[in-house]
Motif scaffolding. Structure first.
Motif, PDB file in Angstrom:
ATOM      1  N   LEU A 167     -59.323  -5.976  19.614  1.00  0.00           N
ATOM      2  CA  LEU A 167     -58.166  -5.624  18.794  1.00  0.00           C
ATOM      3  C   LEU A 167     -57.923  -4.126  18.673  1.00  0.00           C
ATOM      4  CD1 LEU A 167     -58.797  -8.218  15.941  1.00  0.00           C
ATOM      5  CD2 LEU A 167     -57.237  -8.430  17.895  1.00  0.00           C
ATOM      6  N   THR A 168     -58.743  -3.302  19.319  1.00  0.00           N
ATOM      7  CA  THR A 168     -58.607  -1.847  19.229  1.00  0.00           C
ATOM      8  C   THR A 168     -58.077  -1.297  20.551  1.00  0.00           C
ATOM      9  OG1 THR A 168     -60.476  -1.748  17.707  1.00  0.00           O
ATOM     10  CG2 THR A 168     -59.817   0.310  18.756  1.00  0.00           C
ATOM     11  N   PRO A 169     -56.807  -0.849  20.584  1.00  0.00           N
ATOM     12  CA  PRO A 169     -56.281  -0.245  21.807  1.00  0.00           C
ATOM     13  C   PRO A 169     -57.109   0.986  22.187  1.00  0.00           C
ATOM     14  CG  PRO A 169     -54.515  -0.653  20.229  1.00  0.00           C
ATOM     15  CD  PRO A 169     -55.821  -0.896  19.512  1.00  0.00           C
ATOM     16  N   GLY A 170     -57.418   1.140  23.467  1.00  0.00           N
ATOM     17  CA  GLY A 170     -58.204   2.286  23.926  1.00  0.00           C
ATOM     18  C   GLY A 170     -59.602   2.286  23.346  1.00  0.00           C
ATOM     19  N   PHE A 171     -60.232   1.128  23.287  1.00  0.00           N
ATOM     20  CA  PHE A 171     -61.518   0.972  22.605  1.00  0.00           C
ATOM     21  C   PHE A 171     -62.560   1.992  23.066  1.00  0.00           C
ATOM     22  CE2 PHE A 171     -65.738  -0.978  22.155  1.00  0.00           C
ATOM     23  CZ  PHE A 171     -65.749  -1.187  20.784  1.00  0.00           C
ATOM     24  N   ALA A 172     -62.715   2.185  24.371  1.00  0.00           N
ATOM     25  CA  ALA A 172     -63.747   3.111  24.873  1.00  0.00           C
ATOM     26  C   ALA A 172     -63.501   4.538  24.359  1.00  0.00           C
ATOM     27  CB  ALA A 172     -63.790   3.085  26.395  1.00  0.00           C
ATOM     28  N   SER A 173     -62.251   4.967  24.349  1.00  0.00           N
ATOM     29  CA  SER A 173     -61.926   6.305  23.834  1.00  0.00           C
ATOM     30  C   SER A 173     -62.212   6.404  22.342  1.00  0.00           C
ATOM     31  CB  SER A 173     -60.452   6.628  24.077  1.00  0.00           C
ATOM     32  OG  SER A 173     -60.189   6.681  25.447  1.00  0.00           O
TER      33      SER A 173
END
Length: 120
Positions: free
Chosen positions: A47-53
């Protein structure tokens, strides 16, 4: 549900999370994201866009060597209204924030000024 009841739900959620933290170590971002009517910078990976960043940004934020100035700039960039800091949180932010609640191993700090708007 009006604004005051939304705030009450968020406050009750934080208190509830604090009680759960005593029972089992959990990620507060997941608890707040799942139970409170607010957004989190880092929640569940799906649910978190751009999780790795987001993971790298949050790691940098919570690294003790990171400057309070960088942390404050990051909180401005994500337009945060409050932040959870390890206790004791004094010294983690340089200005513009105040401690409002202390739990067993972390503190909630709130912005002293309104959240910056998107527009001019």
């Amino acid at each position: 549900m009006g604004p005051s009841s939304t705030a009450s739900v968020a406050a009750a959620t934080l208190v509830g999370w604090a009680a759960l933290a005593v029972l089992a170590p959990m990620d507060p971002g997941l608890i707040v994201a799942g139970l409170a009517p607010c957004l989190v910078v880092l929640g569940h990976r799906v649910l978190t866009p751009g999780f790795a960043s987001r993971v790298e940004e949050v790691r940098r934020f919570y690294t003790r060597e990171t400057s309070p100035l960088w942390r404050r700039g990051y909180l401005e960039a994500v337009r945060a209204r409050f932040v959870l800091l390890p206790a004791p949180g004094a010294g983690w932010l340089d200005r513009g924030w105040r401690r409002v609640r202390t739990f067993s191993n972390f503190e909630r700090w709130d912005r002293m000024e309104p959240v910056p708007s998107d527009g001019p």
